[in-house]
Scaffold this active site. Structure first.
Site, mmCIF file in Angstrom:
data_model
loop_
_atom_site.group_PDB
_atom_site.id
_atom_site.type_symbol
_atom_site.label_atom_id
_atom_site.label_comp_id
_atom_site.label_asym_id
_atom_site.label_seq_id
_atom_site.Cartn_x
_atom_site.Cartn_y
_atom_site.Cartn_z
ATOM 1 N N HIS A 274 0.853 -1.197 0.000
ATOM 2 C CA HIS A 274 0.000 0.000 0.000
ATOM 3 C C HIS A 274 0.882 1.238 0.000
ATOM 4 C CE1 HIS A 274 -3.682 -2.329 1.127
ATOM 5 N NE2 HIS A 274 -2.766 -3.135 1.660
ATOM 6 N N GLU B 135 -7.952 -11.899 6.911
ATOM 7 C CA GLU B 135 -6.838 -11.363 7.712
ATOM 8 C C GLU B 135 -7.272 -11.394 9.172
ATOM 9 O OE1 GLU B 135 -5.963 -7.196 7.072
ATOM 10 O OE2 GLU B 135 -3.998 -7.333 8.057
HETATM 11 N N1 ADE Z 1 -4.675 -1.211 4.368
HETATM 12 C C1 ADE Z 1 -3.344 -1.197 4.494
HETATM 13 N N2 ADE Z 1 -2.919 -2.308 5.130
HETATM 14 C C2 ADE Z 1 -4.024 -3.048 5.418
HETATM 15 C C3 ADE Z 1 -4.256 -4.285 6.048
HETATM 16 N N3 ADE Z 1 -3.250 -5.023 6.533
HETATM 17 N N4 ADE Z 1 -5.527 -4.727 6.153
HETATM 18 C C4 ADE Z 1 -6.544 -4.001 5.675
HETATM 19 N N5 ADE Z 1 -6.383 -2.829 5.056
HETATM 20 C C5 ADE Z 1 -5.135 -2.353 4.922
HETATM 21 ZN ZN ZN Z 2 -2.953 -5.012 2.502
#
Ligand code: ADE
Ligand code: ZN
Length: 346
Positions: A18, A198
């Site tokens: 990102h 996640e």
């Molecule tokens: N945006 C940047 N890193 C992220 C992550 N690990 N999970 C969700 N959105 C994100």
């Molecule tokens: Zn990410």
């Protein structure tokens, strides 16, 4: 040559990065001061890069976003992020960015694109690094927000924009919410990937595949909670863009040495795992360090590291002819490094 120099020299693809999470604390400090972005508790910016979970992290990420305002700012943070990738041995990068977080501060989408593409040009000139762009929709803005996001992306579409992603807080925003947007994006010729599993359940990984119809999942760790789904993902070759250091903050798997760490189990089950950095300075890492971490903790051979690097390139959203040529070149280059530079195991 040590294993860490081999890892650094090995050509790699960065598919899960990102832009705003790739801003160093020093650059964040400068830009926040320049644009008078108030920081909580008067903390120095370097101390802000520590968090207990995903939501904590996203609050700081939003502050970084608020500090990037002008074309020059976007060009600078893009070039600095890509420079760090190049120094870690990346040859190809697909870069997420978060338009909504800049629109909220009055920055036009065209300003973001102009600066980021300028950063791409400078990184190509200086390091030969090829980069592509993935605007990401913040899931908490919902399906309606997602339709407006896609309208914006389709209205101004340089060739470097190769797809869209979905990120931010996943648990309250399950994948089926976004089915209509995914369908429209794919009909318009864009690739699509989704952050799932996640800190959300295995069901979100399943719905990403079965309802959204995607073949690439960002993170995806909770797939390990559903053995039948794991087996299906293995058979289908679903790509999981995993980020070892991120797991230590945003997931329940906070010890890479643990035998039940999700990434280790995904690899042991034969899933198509690729290795990336997510938000490298914000999680204190670099692409070569992420490979070194899994090499050390999962006891991976150079041949296995090669296979992971090539899996990353195979999963890239590149034209097939380019990809096949690069795969052959990278494979030869890595074999040469293994044969000539690494000490033979005794
Ligand atoms: N945006 C940047 N890193 C992220 C992550 N690990 N999970 C969700 N959105 C994100
Ligand atoms: Zn990410």
């Amino acid at each position: 040559m040590s294993l860490s120099s081999f890892i650094q020299s090995m050509p790699k693809a960065e598919l899960h990065l990102h832009l705003e999470g790739a801003v160093s604390a020093a650059t964040f400090a400068e830009l926040a001061a320049l644009h008078s972005v108030p920081l909580p508790d008067g903390k120095p910016t370097s101390e802000l890069y520590s968090y207990g979970n995903l939501l904590d992290f996203l609050k700081v990420y939003d502050l970084v976003c608020a500090s990037i305002k002008t074309v020059d700012d976007f060009s600078r943070v893009t070039f600095e992020a890509l420079e760090r990738c190049a120094k870690a041995g990346a040859r190809y990068v697909e870069l997420f960015f978060s338009p909504h977080a800049h629109l909220a501060h009055g920055v036009a989408y065209s300003t973001m694109l102009e600066g980021i593409l300028d950063g791409f040009r400078r990184a190509k000139e200086r390091y030969g690094l090829v980069a592509k762009l993935i605007p990401a929709h913040a899931k908490p803005l919902g399906a309606e927000g997602g339709e407006r996001f896609l309208d914006m992306v389709l209205a101004e579409r340089p060739a470097e924009v190769i797809g869209i992603g979905f990120d931010y807080d996943e648990r309250p925003n399950p994948p089926p919410m976004f089915a209509g947007i995914v369908e429209r994006a794919r009909a318009a010729g864009l690739n699509v990937t989704n952050h799932a599993g996640e800190d959300g359940p295995a069901e979100y990984v399943r719905d990403t595949i079965d309802i959204l119809g995607l073949r690439r999942v960002d993170h995806g760790y909770h797939v390990v909670d559903d053995p039948a789904l794991m087996e299906r993902c293995r058979e289908m070759g679903i790509v999981f863009t995993c980020c070892p250091s991120t797991t230590l903050t945003t997931t329940v798997w906070r010890d890479l040495a643990a035998p039940d760490h999700a990434i280790r189990r995904m690899m042991e089950a034969g899933l198509n795992v690729t290795i990336h950095t997510d938000d490298p300075p914000m999680f204190g890492t670099t692409l070569d360090r992420e490979y070194a971490l899994i090499a050390e903790h999962f006891n991976l051979s150079p041949a296995k590291l090669k296979q992971i690097a090539l899996a990353g390139l195979s999963a890239a959203w590149l034209d097939d002819s380019v990809k096949q040529a690069w795969l052959a070149d990278w494979s030869t280059e890595i074999d040469r490094l293994i044969e000539t530079e690494l000490p033979l195991p005794s």
